[in-house]
Design a protein around this motif. Structure first.
Motif, PDB file in Angstrom:
ATOM      1  N   GLN A  55       0.875  -1.154   0.163  1.00 25.45           N
ATOM      2  CA  GLN A  55       0.146   0.077   0.081  1.00 25.45           C
ATOM      3  C   GLN A  55       0.911   1.202   0.100  1.00 25.45           C
ATOM      4  N   LEU A  56       2.082   1.389   0.789  1.00 25.83           N
ATOM      5  CA  LEU A  56       2.859   2.546   0.781  1.00 25.83           C
ATOM      6  C   LEU A  56       3.362   2.589  -0.707  1.00 25.83           C
ATOM      7  N   ASN A  57       3.832   1.550  -1.299  1.00 28.17           N
ATOM      8  CA  ASN A  57       4.473   1.624  -2.762  1.00 28.17           C
ATOM      9  C   ASN A  57       3.422   2.357  -3.509  1.00 28.17           C
ATOM     10  N   LEU A  58       2.053   1.864  -3.446  1.00 32.18           N
ATOM     11  CA  LEU A  58       1.014   2.129  -4.440  1.00 32.18           C
ATOM     12  C   LEU A  58       0.952   3.782  -4.295  1.00 32.18           C
ATOM     13  N   GLU A  64       0.420  10.350  -4.320  1.00 37.09           N
ATOM     14  CA  GLU A  64      -0.570  10.943  -3.344  1.00 37.09           C
ATOM     15  C   GLU A  64       0.113  11.308  -2.163  1.00 37.09           C
ATOM     16  N   GLU A  65       1.506  10.869  -1.688  1.00 41.08           N
ATOM     17  CA  GLU A  65       1.997  11.198  -0.567  1.00 41.08           C
ATOM     18  C   GLU A  65       2.461  12.778  -0.394  1.00 41.08           C
ATOM     19  N   THR A  70       6.259  21.175   5.074  1.00 39.63           N
ATOM     20  CA  THR A  70       5.234  21.599   5.859  1.00 39.63           C
ATOM     21  C   THR A  70       4.191  20.566   6.173  1.00 39.63           C
ATOM     22  N   ALA A  71       4.644  19.351   5.463  1.00 38.81           N
ATOM     23  CA  ALA A  71       3.325  18.291   5.612  1.00 38.81           C
ATOM     24  C   ALA A  71       2.928  17.942   7.113  1.00 38.81           C
TER      25      ALA A  71
END
Length: 75
Positions: A55-58, A64-65, A70-71
């Motif tokens: 899921q992290l790779n997707l 989308e990340e 400033t996130a």
């Protein structure tokens, strides 16, 4: 109140923990069988970790990340 706690102890000792007692006696026959619950939890954790990494790779491939400085407020 004491009867309530004794009832809970009775339920656990005589019913809910019986399968674990049987697994404890299996250690004499085979170590892997006696640790079957540990193997099950290890397998579940491994499947969950693989799913999470995919899921992290997707999210990373889709862009989308939010990678801005400033996130997060603590940065």
């Amino acid at each position: 109140m004491r009867n309530f706690w004794e009832w809970i102890a009775y339920i656990f000792e005589n019913y809910l923990l019986v399968p674990l007692e049987k697994l404890r006696f299996l250690e004499e026959l085979n170590w892997n069988y006696s640790n079957s619950i540990n193997w099950l939890f290890l397998f579940i954790g491994l499947v969950a970790a693989i799913y999470w990494i995919r899921q992290l790779n997707l999210f990373d491939q889709r862009g989308e990340e939010d990678k801005t400085i400033t996130a997060h407020s603590f940065l």
